[in-house]
Design a protein around this motif. Sequence first.
Motif, PDB file in Angstrom:
ATOM      1  N   LEU A  97       0.831  -1.207   0.000  1.00 50.43           N
ATOM      2  CA  LEU A  97       0.000   0.000   0.000  1.00 50.43           C
ATOM      3  C   LEU A  97       0.866   1.258   0.000  1.00 50.43           C
ATOM      4  CD1 LEU A  97      -2.757   1.396   0.227  1.00 50.43           C
ATOM      5  CD2 LEU A  97      -2.623   1.116   2.703  1.00 50.43           C
ATOM      6  N   GLU A  98       1.907   1.268   0.811  1.00 53.50           N
ATOM      7  CA  GLU A  98       2.773   2.448   0.874  1.00 53.50           C
ATOM      8  C   GLU A  98       3.540   2.637  -0.437  1.00 53.50           C
ATOM      9  OE1 GLU A  98       2.607   4.679   3.154  1.00 53.50           O
ATOM     10  OE2 GLU A  98       1.142   3.473   4.247  1.00 53.50           O
ATOM     11  N   GLU A  99       3.936   1.529  -1.067  1.00 54.96           N
ATOM     12  CA  GLU A  99       4.616   1.643  -2.358  1.00 54.96           C
ATOM     13  C   GLU A  99       3.687   2.241  -3.412  1.00 54.96           C
ATOM     14  OE1 GLU A  99       5.986  -2.251  -3.275  1.00 54.96           O
ATOM     15  OE2 GLU A  99       7.766  -2.125  -1.967  1.00 54.96           O
ATOM     16  N   LEU A 100       2.428   1.785  -3.426  1.00 50.61           N
ATOM     17  CA  LEU A 100       1.451   2.333  -4.377  1.00 50.61           C
ATOM     18  C   LEU A 100       1.204   3.813  -4.097  1.00 50.61           C
ATOM     19  CD1 LEU A 100      -0.654   2.061  -6.633  1.00 50.61           C
ATOM     20  CD2 LEU A 100      -2.305   1.287  -4.895  1.00 50.61           C
ATOM     21  N   ARG A 101       1.101   4.144  -2.830  1.00 51.53           N
ATOM     22  CA  ARG A 101       0.865   5.551  -2.456  1.00 51.53           C
ATOM     23  C   ARG A 101       2.016   6.427  -2.935  1.00 51.53           C
ATOM     24  NH1 ARG A 101      -2.678   6.964   1.614  1.00 51.53           N
ATOM     25  NH2 ARG A 101      -2.473   4.888   2.540  1.00 51.53           N
ATOM     26  N   ALA A 102       3.249   5.946  -2.755  1.00 50.53           N
ATOM     27  CA  ALA A 102       4.415   6.732  -3.168  1.00 50.53           C
ATOM     28  C   ALA A 102       4.470   6.865  -4.693  1.00 50.53           C
ATOM     29  CB  ALA A 102       5.687   6.077  -2.641  1.00 50.53           C
ATOM     30  N   ARG A 103       4.133   5.786  -5.406  1.00 50.09           N
ATOM     31  CA  ARG A 103       4.180   5.840  -6.874  1.00 50.09           C
ATOM     32  C   ARG A 103       3.136   6.809  -7.424  1.00 50.09           C
ATOM     33  NH1 ARG A 103       1.706   2.320 -10.433  1.00 50.09           N
ATOM     34  NH2 ARG A 103       1.354   0.781  -8.780  1.00 50.09           N
ATOM     35  N   LEU A 104       1.923   6.762  -6.876  1.00 49.94           N
ATOM     36  CA  LEU A 104       0.859   7.670  -7.351  1.00 49.94           C
ATOM     37  C   LEU A 104       1.187   9.121  -7.012  1.00 49.94           C
ATOM     38  CD1 LEU A 104      -2.344   5.609  -6.451  1.00 49.94           C
ATOM     39  CD2 LEU A 104      -1.196   5.796  -8.660  1.00 49.94           C
ATOM     40  N   ALA A 105       1.776   9.320  -5.849  1.00 49.31           N
ATOM     41  CA  ALA A 105       2.179  10.686  -5.478  1.00 49.31           C
ATOM     42  C   ALA A 105       3.228  11.208  -6.439  1.00 49.31           C
ATOM     43  CB  ALA A 105       2.697  10.707  -4.042  1.00 49.31           C
ATOM     44  N   GLY A 106       4.187  10.325  -6.847  1.00 49.19           N
ATOM     45  CA  GLY A 106       5.214  10.737  -7.792  1.00 49.19           C
ATOM     46  C   GLY A 106       4.645  11.095  -9.146  1.00 49.19           C
ATOM     47  N   GLU A 107       3.523  10.503  -9.523  1.00 46.62           N
ATOM     48  CA  GLU A 107       2.886  10.812 -10.802  1.00 46.62           C
ATOM     49  C   GLU A 107       1.997  12.064 -10.720  1.00 46.62           C
ATOM     50  OE1 GLU A 107       0.856   7.532 -12.547  1.00 46.62           O
ATOM     51  OE2 GLU A 107       2.390   6.075 -11.939  1.00 46.62           O
ATOM     52  N   GLY A 108       1.852  12.619  -9.539  1.00 47.71           N
ATOM     53  CA  GLY A 108       1.078  13.857  -9.395  1.00 47.71           C
ATOM     54  C   GLY A 108      -0.397  13.665  -9.131  1.00 47.71           C
ATOM     55  N   LEU A 109      -0.824  12.433  -8.812  1.00 50.21           N
ATOM     56  CA  LEU A 109      -2.255  12.199  -8.577  1.00 50.21           C
ATOM     57  C   LEU A 109      -2.747  12.883  -7.309  1.00 50.21           C
ATOM     58  CD1 LEU A 109      -1.672   9.960 -10.730  1.00 50.21           C
ATOM     59  CD2 LEU A 109      -3.464   8.611  -9.606  1.00 50.21           C
ATOM     60  N   PHE A 110      -1.832  13.166  -6.373  1.00 50.24           N
ATOM     61  CA  PHE A 110      -2.242  13.809  -5.121  1.00 50.24           C
ATOM     62  C   PHE A 110      -1.987  15.319  -5.132  1.00 50.24           C
ATOM     63  CE2 PHE A 110      -0.757   9.611  -2.992  1.00 50.24           C
ATOM     64  CZ  PHE A 110      -1.829   8.940  -3.554  1.00 50.24           C
ATOM     65  N   ASP A 111      -1.544  15.856  -6.256  1.00 48.68           N
ATOM     66  CA  ASP A 111      -1.137  17.266  -6.330  1.00 48.68           C
ATOM     67  C   ASP A 111      -2.318  18.190  -6.005  1.00 48.68           C
ATOM     68  OD1 ASP A 111       0.006  19.680  -6.814  1.00 48.68           O
ATOM     69  OD2 ASP A 111       0.473  19.308  -8.922  1.00 48.68           O
ATOM     70  N   PRO A 112      -2.196  19.028  -4.987  1.00 51.37           N
ATOM     71  CA  PRO A 112      -3.309  19.917  -4.610  1.00 51.37           C
ATOM     72  C   PRO A 112      -3.691  20.902  -5.721  1.00 51.37           C
ATOM     73  CG  PRO A 112      -1.691  19.790  -2.844  1.00 51.37           C
ATOM     74  CD  PRO A 112      -1.064  19.139  -4.035  1.00 51.37           C
ATOM     75  N   SER A 113      -2.741  21.269  -6.586  1.00 53.80           N
ATOM     76  CA  SER A 113      -3.022  22.276  -7.619  1.00 53.80           C
ATOM     77  C   SER A 113      -4.007  21.771  -8.675  1.00 53.80           C
ATOM     78  CB  SER A 113      -1.715  22.718  -8.286  1.00 53.80           C
ATOM     79  OG  SER A 113      -1.105  21.631  -8.968  1.00 53.80           O
ATOM     80  N   ARG A 114      -4.147  20.448  -8.822  1.00 54.52           N
ATOM     81  CA  ARG A 114      -5.057  19.923  -9.837  1.00 54.52           C
ATOM     82  C   ARG A 114      -6.465  19.708  -9.287  1.00 54.52           C
ATOM     83  NH1 ARG A 114      -6.358  15.040  -8.266  1.00 54.52           N
ATOM     84  NH2 ARG A 114      -7.753  14.896 -10.055  1.00 54.52           N
ATOM     85  N   LYS A 115      -6.631  19.879  -8.008  1.00 53.02           N
ATOM     86  CA  LYS A 115      -7.948  19.651  -7.410  1.00 53.02           C
ATOM     87  C   LYS A 115      -8.884  20.803  -7.760  1.00 53.02           C
ATOM     88  CE  LYS A 115      -6.068  16.877  -3.645  1.00 53.02           C
ATOM     89  NZ  LYS A 115      -6.638  15.595  -4.070  1.00 53.02           N
ATOM     90  N   ARG A 116     -10.109  20.444  -8.095  1.00 54.04           N
ATOM     91  CA  ARG A 116     -11.094  21.433  -8.546  1.00 54.04           C
ATOM     92  C   ARG A 116     -12.081  21.780  -7.439  1.00 54.04           C
ATOM     93  NH1 ARG A 116     -12.529  17.336 -13.170  1.00 54.04           N
ATOM     94  NH2 ARG A 116     -12.168  16.084 -11.296  1.00 54.04           N
TER      95      ARG A 116
END
Length: 407
Positions: free
Chosen positions: A111-130
Amino acid sequence: MDSGTVLTVSRLVNLLKELVEDNFVQVVVRGEVSNFSAPASGHYYFALKDDRHQMKAVMFRMHNRALDFVPKNGMEVMAQGHMSLYAQRGELQLVVDKLQPCGLGSQQVALEELRARLAGEGLFDPSRKRKLPAFPVTIGVVTSATGAAVHDILNVLRRRGSGLKILLCPVPVQGVGAAKQIAAAIQDLNRHAQADVLIVGRGGGSPEDLHAFNEEPVARAIYASAIPVIAAVGHEIDFSIADQVADLRAPTPSAAAELVVKERRELESHIDHLTLRLCGQMNNRLSLLRERINGLKNRLQGGLYRFDSSRQKVLDLLRRVEASMQVRLQDAATKLQLAAGRLDSLSPLATLKRGYAIVTRIGDNAAIRDTAELEVGVPLHLRFSHGSAEAVVTSLDSETFRQKPLD
């Protein structure tokens, strides 16, 4: 069926209990802690699991007092104890005497590996949140059709947002294949583009129950959604990958519904506040106008009273003037009558009435006052009190005629 081999439930449970406890007096098990709880009794209740199976475990207060750590979900541990059968429920469990941490469990590491990979791809980036739409009309809901979450969401939306349209996409929220179906429901709602905002989530549960919202397909579907997404997974303490990818995280499903209608409720509250202020101002204005009208009415009534009083005074003055005029006219008439009498007494006509006549010479109409003004044969005109006559001088007598003067 041989009735001699039939066992009661209690007898069967007791036999199994003896079998288990006699053969598994001491075991050491390695596994990942799950569904951990520490009630007020002081005992620890949890499950030990690996990637295929799990087993219930209990560590009583007398033993966990010696621990220098508190077990947490996802922690990999070495548990030493003995097997027992909880007779009241017929459940097999491991009674732990000693517990030693080994680090994170395999599922937690993944789970932590998946979380880190998705974060690296920008899925958690606050600037893209609408931002959520201020006044959504259609709400898409992706959750179980039978769970408490959907009822909480529907109750809030019906109570707080009358007139909203709700599109429910029922999906399993736990178990094998749940993540793929959740992702497919999000994609379907985007394909039809009928919803203004999506609520994706479920009610509370164990980490295993919430695992579907920590899987990559759900995270990718939320990230790709053209419709803003609110994630509402579990309770406030739960924080899934879906929560991190979504445009907005709600601590509970009912809180997600509250967030959807927040702007509407704030606007309604603002309108209610303005309405109350307007009503108050209108009432104050009406009260002020009412007081002014009453004041004008009182002034008008006072003016009418003064008008009536002045009118009465005018009438009194008119009567006095009329009476005074009558008296003055009467006096004037009396004086006129006296003057007329006097004038009449001085009039030549009055003299004529006493037998005298006015003599004028015919031709130049000159009044004759003395015989010296006459000659024999002069024609004369005689004016009497009634009528006149003409005469001719036939003789003259110059003797003076003495008589008292006329009055």
